[in-house]
Motif scaffolding. Structure first.
Motif, short mmCIF file in Angstrom:
data_model
loop_
_atom_site.label_atom_id
_atom_site.label_comp_id
_atom_site.label_asym_id
_atom_site.label_seq_id
_atom_site.Cartn_x
_atom_site.Cartn_y
_atom_site.Cartn_z
N ARG A 1 -13.35 11.36 -14.62
CA ARG A 1 -12.20 10.82 -15.36
C ARG A 1 -12.37 11.13 -16.85
NH1 ARG A 1 -9.84 6.90 -11.68
NH2 ARG A 1 -11.07 7.11 -9.77
N ARG B 1 2.72 7.35 -17.01
CA ARG B 1 1.78 6.24 -16.92
C ARG B 1 1.49 5.88 -15.47
NH1 ARG B 1 4.98 4.79 -21.22
NH2 ARG B 1 6.31 3.47 -19.92
N HIS C 1 -5.96 7.44 -11.45
CA HIS C 1 -5.54 8.19 -12.63
C HIS C 1 -6.71 8.99 -13.19
CE1 HIS C 1 -1.76 6.25 -12.46
NE2 HIS C 1 -2.15 5.08 -12.94
N ASP D 1 1.43 7.85 -12.86
CA ASP D 1 0.72 8.88 -12.10
C ASP D 1 -0.52 9.45 -12.79
OD1 ASP D 1 2.72 8.64 -10.18
OD2 ASP D 1 3.91 10.27 -11.05
N HIS D 2 -0.65 9.27 -14.10
CA HIS D 2 -1.73 9.96 -14.80
C HIS D 2 -2.61 9.08 -15.69
CE1 HIS D 2 -0.15 13.89 -13.63
NE2 HIS D 2 1.06 13.45 -13.96
#
Length: 222
Positions: free
Chosen positions: A193, A80, A160, A82-83
């Motif tokens: 994204r 959560r 992210h 980092d991504h």
């Protein structure tokens, strides 16, 4: 390019009276550069499924994978951090932090210096329509639409690749809802994204690249 997949995912839990099958045998794929909408009635399993994608829960059966690696094998806090960013209907801003400080918070958790975090926060706040005069206001001094923009800026600042939005326009009027949806579409199409939003608003959902219907825990193309 990151790919988030659900592979025959099911999730059940026990309440005081019975075992509830909240998610049933879902298989689907989400990719960067796309905006996905999940619609369905209250209690259909939408938010539970979003929680599984966020790594807040693990499936009872099946698996959620980021680039082929199951969330059960990952450090989910790092996953959560980092991504994956989650944007909530209730904004989830810290009431005693200013707009700028709220956006800085996840950056500081990642060890980014105060000055670099502040510069990034200001850039992202401006990008979502928050004026410089509002940077030092507390959430209670901002409108609902402004608070949601701050929440989106916080997700942007963390950089992210996957953004999960749980009823991001649920507390907003039509004008603010359209503006928030425009931001989410820009994030998918211009910033590459992967945006996945849960919504009850069919008009908002219709603007997404793909619309999925959740019914009794099952997910199907709308």
């Amino acid at each position: 390019m990151s790919t988030l997949t659900a592979e025959t995912v099911s999730f059940s839990y026990r309440n005081a009276a019975q075992t509830v099958q909240a998610v049933r045998n879902i298989t689907c794929t989400f990719r960067q550069g796309q905006c996905y909408a999940i619609v369905g009635k209250s209690g259909s399993g939408k938010t539970t499924f979003l929680s599984l994608l966020a790594g807040l829960e693990l499936p009872t059966d099946g698996k959620i994978c980021l680039d082929g690696v199951s969330t059960a094998q990952l450090n989910r806090d790092a996953y959560r951090r980092d991504h994956v960013a989650v944007i909530y209907q209730s904004y989830n801003l810290f009431p005693r932090l200013t707009a700028e400080e709220n956006v800085c918070y996840p950056l500081k958790l990642r060890g980014i210096s105060r000055s670099a975090a502040a510069a990034r926060a200001r850039k992202e706040l401006l990008a979502v329509g928050i004026q410089e005069s509002q940077f030092r206001r507390f959430p209670g001094q901002l409108s609902g639409g402004e608070q949601q923009r701050v929440a989106i800026a916080r997700a942007l600042a963390a950089d992210h690749e996957i953004i999960l939005a749980d009823e991001p326009t649920g507390n907003l009027d039509i004008t603010n809802s359209e503006q928030i949806m425009a931001i989410l579409l820009r994030l998918a199409h211009e910033e590459n994204r992967c945006v996945i939003l849960v919504t009850h608003d069919l008009e908002i959902a219709s603007q997404a690249d793909s619309v999925w219907l959740m019914r009794d825990g099952c997910l199907e193309r709308s």
